[in-house]
Design an enzyme around this catalytic site. Structure first.
Site, PDB file in Angstrom:
ATOM      1  N   SER A   1      -9.975  -0.829   6.812  1.00 23.35           N
ATOM      2  CA  SER A   1      -9.392  -0.690   5.469  1.00 23.35           C
ATOM      3  C   SER A   1      -8.657  -1.893   4.925  1.00 23.35           C
ATOM      4  CB  SER A   1      -8.458   0.513   5.419  1.00 23.35           C
ATOM      5  OG  SER A   1      -9.211   1.674   5.271  1.00 23.35           O
TER       6      SER A   1
ATOM      7  N   SER B   1      -9.841   1.591   2.588  1.00 21.98           N
ATOM      8  CA  SER B   1      -8.975   2.386   1.749  1.00 21.98           C
ATOM      9  C   SER B   1      -7.901   1.594   1.020  1.00 21.98           C
ATOM     10  CB  SER B   1      -8.303   3.469   2.586  1.00 21.98           C
ATOM     11  OG  SER B   1      -7.452   2.879   3.570  1.00 21.98           O
TER      12      SER B   1
ATOM     13  N   LYS C   1       0.858  -1.191   0.000  1.00 18.52           N
ATOM     14  CA  LYS C   1       0.000   0.000   0.000  1.00 18.52           C
ATOM     15  C   LYS C   1       0.891   1.237   0.000  1.00 18.52           C
ATOM     16  CE  LYS C   1      -3.993   1.910   2.571  1.00 18.52           C
ATOM     17  NZ  LYS C   1      -4.883   1.684   3.736  1.00 18.52           N
TER      18      LYS C   1
HETATM   19  N1  GLN Z   1     -13.191   3.854   5.911  1.00 17.16           N
HETATM   20  C1  GLN Z   1     -12.654   4.316   7.170  1.00 17.16           C
HETATM   21  C2  GLN Z   1     -12.317   5.770   7.063  1.00 17.16           C
HETATM   22  O1  GLN Z   1     -12.593   6.345   6.084  1.00 17.16           O
HETATM   23  C3  GLN Z   1     -11.472   3.481   7.560  1.00 17.16           C
HETATM   24  C4  GLN Z   1     -10.264   3.792   6.806  1.00 17.16           C
HETATM   25  C5  GLN Z   1      -9.095   2.972   7.211  1.00 17.16           C
HETATM   26  O2  GLN Z   1      -9.241   1.942   7.869  1.00 17.16           O
HETATM   27  N2  GLN Z   1      -7.922   3.457   6.872  1.00 17.16           N
HETATM   28  O3  GLN Z   1     -11.781   6.359   7.953  1.00 17.16           O
END
Ligand code: GLN
Length: 485
Positions: free
Chosen positions: A173, A149, A74
């Site tokens: 995410s 994400s 990532k």
């Molecule tokens: N979807 C969640 C957010 O927008 C989690 C994102 C993540 O785990 N990095 O914060």
């Protein structure tokens, strides 16, 4: 082939790592234009790393447990001298001066990094549509999102553009994109995997973990990346997990709780779609058939997780992202005074969701509102810890769907941030408590897209989680088959 299959073949000399990497680079070349899973392909570095693995094998030395396994990273994990963007314009031109601990550990284990994957800018989002470099598409249906994400990392593994990948999970995410793309995704216990070199979003929530096509590959990667790291002050001072040895143990006598508030039905949060509920019920039945004792367990504060998270995570993000000021990293938009330069840089460099989070967080932390918002969220977090602790006195693990629905269509939820945020209702509680959670594919929804089942456990219960995950994997309906529905 599985990552462990590749490693075994490379270690024995049956297959050359350089040939494996060429095969993957060719597939990336063919498919990445459509999927946009990678921000950067590290072709030269990957070829050199693979050649070094082969040289090691030829010399009779141990090339490591992940010898020759192509891995995608990532793009919020630092790679020395290689652009690391967080899918944000603000880091334009920045090259980290060091490798993240996880990157160094994978390399030391013989894995071959093939590229940096797309994400929601600074990991803020659930669909990878918040990337400054365009969205990633779901390889199973390119009109749909891969989740987020870590959507690029999930899509890369699902499309076999990498055998394994790493993501980060602040509120879901890793697990949610794994569910959407039909692969295994694991968020370890907070502190079990070093965050050194992971660009921070919410420092008390962030954890790195693997994506893979099998539970055994996931266990193998976590064994390599886990364990104490003196460079991360929150790293747990304990040896790395021994996980692969427990995979065959089964669930006979294991106590598994269906988490009522996150499973749909009476007493649950709204929005868990009926087909997903049905898959979760089938997963619980499969574990019961394998010998587990299944019961319903209530954790009332689990319903408050979303509200608490959207105060705690933005609060921490607003502090963490203050370092991107046009002075030290990446982009600078010149202006007459330092203050104007910083404003112009941040205005041009950050996308709308990142700006929204910074404003939410700054508001939650501001004098006069701190106690009512941030302080209250911390109290909810403490309450959740207490309630989950008592749940884990009754059962060994908890089971929920990973996400309320299967993968949705691109553009479907971008207009209203709230509809995007509710995606994380099942995954967020374990980020607030710091507990581990895995998503294992288990059949498909009415639309034919994969459904993920989440297993949660108390801190450092990874061996138990993997033990049960292996049973789920073995009893899962064939993804393409009718019986999956
Ligand atoms: N979807 C969640 C957010 O927008 C989690 C994102 C993540 O785990 N990095 O914060």
């Amino acid at each position: 082939m599985s990552a462990l299959g590749v490693a075994a073949a490379v270690r024995s000399g049956e297959v050359r790592a350089v040939d494996v990497v060429e095969e993957y680079l060719a597939r990336i070349e063919t498919r990445n234009g459509e999927l946009n899973a990678f921000n950067l392909v590290m072709a030269d570095e990957a070829r050199a790393a693979a050649a070094a693995v082969d040289a090691c094998v030829a010399a009779g030395d141990d090339p490591g447990p992940l010898a020759g396994v192509p891995v995608a990273l990532k793009d919020n994990m630092c790679t020395q001298g290689i652009a690391t963007t967080c899918s944000s314009k603000i880091l334009e031109g920045w090259e980290p001066p060091y490798d993240a601990t996880v990157v160094a550990r994978l390399a030391a284990a013989g894995a071959v990094a093939v590229g940096k994957t797309n994400l929601d800018e600074f990991a803020m989002g659930s669909s990878t549509e918040n990337s400054a470099f365009g969205p990633t598409r779901n390889p199973l249906d390119t009109d749909r999102v891969p989740g987020g994400s870590s959507g690029g990392s999930a899509a890369a593994v699902a499309a076999d553009l990498a055998a394994i990948s790493l993501g980060s999970d602040t509120g879901g995410s890793i697990r949610q994109p794994a569910a959407f793309c039909g692969v295994v995704g694991m968020k370890p216990t907070y502190g079990a995997v070093s965050r050194y070199g992971l660009i921070a979003f919410g420092s008390s929530l962030d954890q790195i973990g693997p994506f893979s096509t099998s539970v055994a590959d996931s266990a193998a990667v976590l064994e390599v990346i886990g364990g104490h790291d003196p460079f991360d002050s929150t790293s747990i001072d304990a040896p790395a997990f021994d996980l692969r040895s427990v995979l065959g143990r089964g669930v006979d006598g294991m106590r598994i709780g269906i988490l009522r508030e996150l499973s749909g039905g009476i007493g649950s949060v709204d929005g868990i779609s009926p087909d997903v509920q049905a898959r979760a019920a089938a997963a619980a039945e499969a574990l019961e058939a394998a010998g587990a004792r299944v019961q319903e367990v209530s954790v009332p504060s689990a319903t408050l997780g979303l509200s608490a998270y959207y105060l705690v995570a933005p609060a921490e993000a607003s502090s963490n992202l203050s370092r991107f000021d046009g002075v030290r990293f990446g982009l600078r938009v010149d202006a007459p005074t330092t203050g104007e330069m910083m404003t112009a840089t941040r205005t041009a460099g950050f996308g709308p969701e990142v700006k929204r989070r910074i404003m939410l967080g700054t508001y939650a932390l501001s004098a006069g509102y701190y106690d009512a918002f941030y302080g209250k969220a911390l109290k909810v977090r403490t309450l959740m810890l207490a309630e989950f602790a008592s749940a884990y006195e009754q059962v060994d693990l908890l089971l929920t769907p990973t996400a309320p629905t299967t993968a949705f269509r691109l553009g479907e939820r971008t207009a209203d941030p709230m509809t995007m945020y509710v995606n994380d209702v099942c995954t967020i509680p374990s980020n607030l408590t710091g507990h581990p959670g895995i998503s294992v594919p288990f059949g498909v929804g009415d639309d034919g897209m994969p459904v993920g089942i989440q297993l949660l456990g108390p801190a450092l219960s990874e061996p138990t989680i993997y033990q049960a995950a292996a049973v789920l994997e073995a009893s899962a309906p064939h993804p393409g088959g009718k019986e999956g529905r």
